[in-house]
Design a protein around this motif. Structure first.
Motif, PDB file in Angstrom:
ATOM      1  N   HIS A   1      69.421  34.619 -49.006  1.00 31.02           N
ATOM      2  CA  HIS A   1      68.895  35.067 -47.541  1.00 31.02           C
ATOM      3  C   HIS A   1      67.834  34.266 -46.896  1.00 31.02           C
TER       4      HIS A   1
ATOM      5  N   GLN B   1      69.788  30.466 -43.322  1.00 26.38           N
ATOM      6  CA  GLN B   1      68.771  31.274 -44.136  1.00 26.38           C
ATOM      7  C   GLN B   1      67.493  31.095 -43.386  1.00 26.38           C
TER       8      GLN B   1
ATOM      9  N   ARG C   1      71.351  40.925 -43.642  1.00 26.85           N
ATOM     10  CA  ARG C   1      71.370  39.281 -43.572  1.00 26.85           C
ATOM     11  C   ARG C   1      72.212  38.900 -42.373  1.00 26.85           C
TER      12      ARG C   1
ATOM     13  N   GLN D   1      70.152  36.293 -39.605  1.00 26.70           N
ATOM     14  CA  GLN D   1      70.736  34.927 -39.299  1.00 26.70           C
ATOM     15  C   GLN D   1      71.281  34.991 -37.736  1.00 26.70           C
TER      16      GLN D   1
END
Length: 246
Positions: A47, A97, A203, A207
């Motif tokens: 991540h 990431q 996540r 992102q």
């Protein structure tokens, strides 16, 4: 290997390991950094990423003993060096990431460009930033100028490049180039702490946020730096002409 990649659950620690050359960006190191960025791009288990050069320095910038600076090297080889450097920086900027650069000691020239490709920068209190390109008879390439203008505005960008001054971390933080100042020797730990916190967030949400912010901030970057490879080669040609006249 010139780059170490260690996975700690959701966090990847990427370390430049060309310590004997102060992590100078040789062609081999540039290619390894590019390969690591591409490998991380498709790794959903990671991540966040901490990019660092160890506990003494981040990077001394371009390797002045590499092919780009040799008069015997062909035009095509010099073009290739400038191309792969720009592609490596772009690959680091575009990985999904969240990235945190940990800077100890110094980030010079292309090393600063690499740090700017990350989402956040943490630096030790005694570290400095330095762009020597003009003093070396070169432009500041690898699509760096539009990134700097976005971060610190046109006047400070001109000063940083033209004056070739060493900028302290405290001053750089005031400009917006450094996000967090850590005690000397603790930049990697502080960057890892930030990465751990962000890694626990959803996540997809982090992102998507990165992608949205970068889309706005970087919309003119490719246009703004379209000719910087040609500019680099023009500067090298002038440097060679001046050397022949001496």
């Amino acid at each position: 290997s010139l780059v170490s990649l260690v996975r700690r659950k959701k966090v990847a620690i990427v370390t430049l390991t060309r310590q004997e050359k102060r992590n100078a960006l040789s062609t081999a190191l540039i290619k390894e950094l590019h390969d690591v960025a591409l490998a991380l791009h498709g790794d959903r288990s990671i991540h966040t990423v901490v990019l660092n050069g160890g506990d003494k320095f981040f990077s001394a910038g371009a390797d002045l003993k590499d092919t780009l600076f040799s008069e015997e090297v062909s035009f095509e080889d010099k073009w290739e060096y400038t191309r792969i450097g720009g592609e490596m920086i772009s690959a680091w900027e575009k990985i999904p990431q969240i990235t945190v650069a940990a800077i100890e000691g110094f980030a010079v020239g292309g090393g600063l460009t690499l740090a700017l490709a990350c989402d956040f920068r943490v630096a030790g209190r005694s570290a400095f930033l330095y762009v020597p390109e003009v003093d070396l008879g070169s432009n500041y390439g690898w699509n760096t100028v539009p990134r700097l203008v976005s971060h610190i505005g046109p006047s400070r960008t001109k000063r940083l490049i033209m004056m070739a001054e060493r900028i302290s971390v405290v001053e750089a933080a005031g400009w917006g180039l450094i996000d967090t100042i850590a005690d000397d020797g603790h930049a990697i730990a502080e960057a890892s702490h930030m990465a751990e916190i962000i890694a626990q967030k959803p996540r997809m949400a982090t992102q998507i946020t990165k992608r949205a912010v970068n889309a706005v901030a970087n919309v003119l970057n490719e246009i703004g730096s379209h000719g910087d490879m040609e500019q680099a080669l023009a500067c090298l040609a002038e440097r060679a002409d001046n050397a022949r006249r001496l």
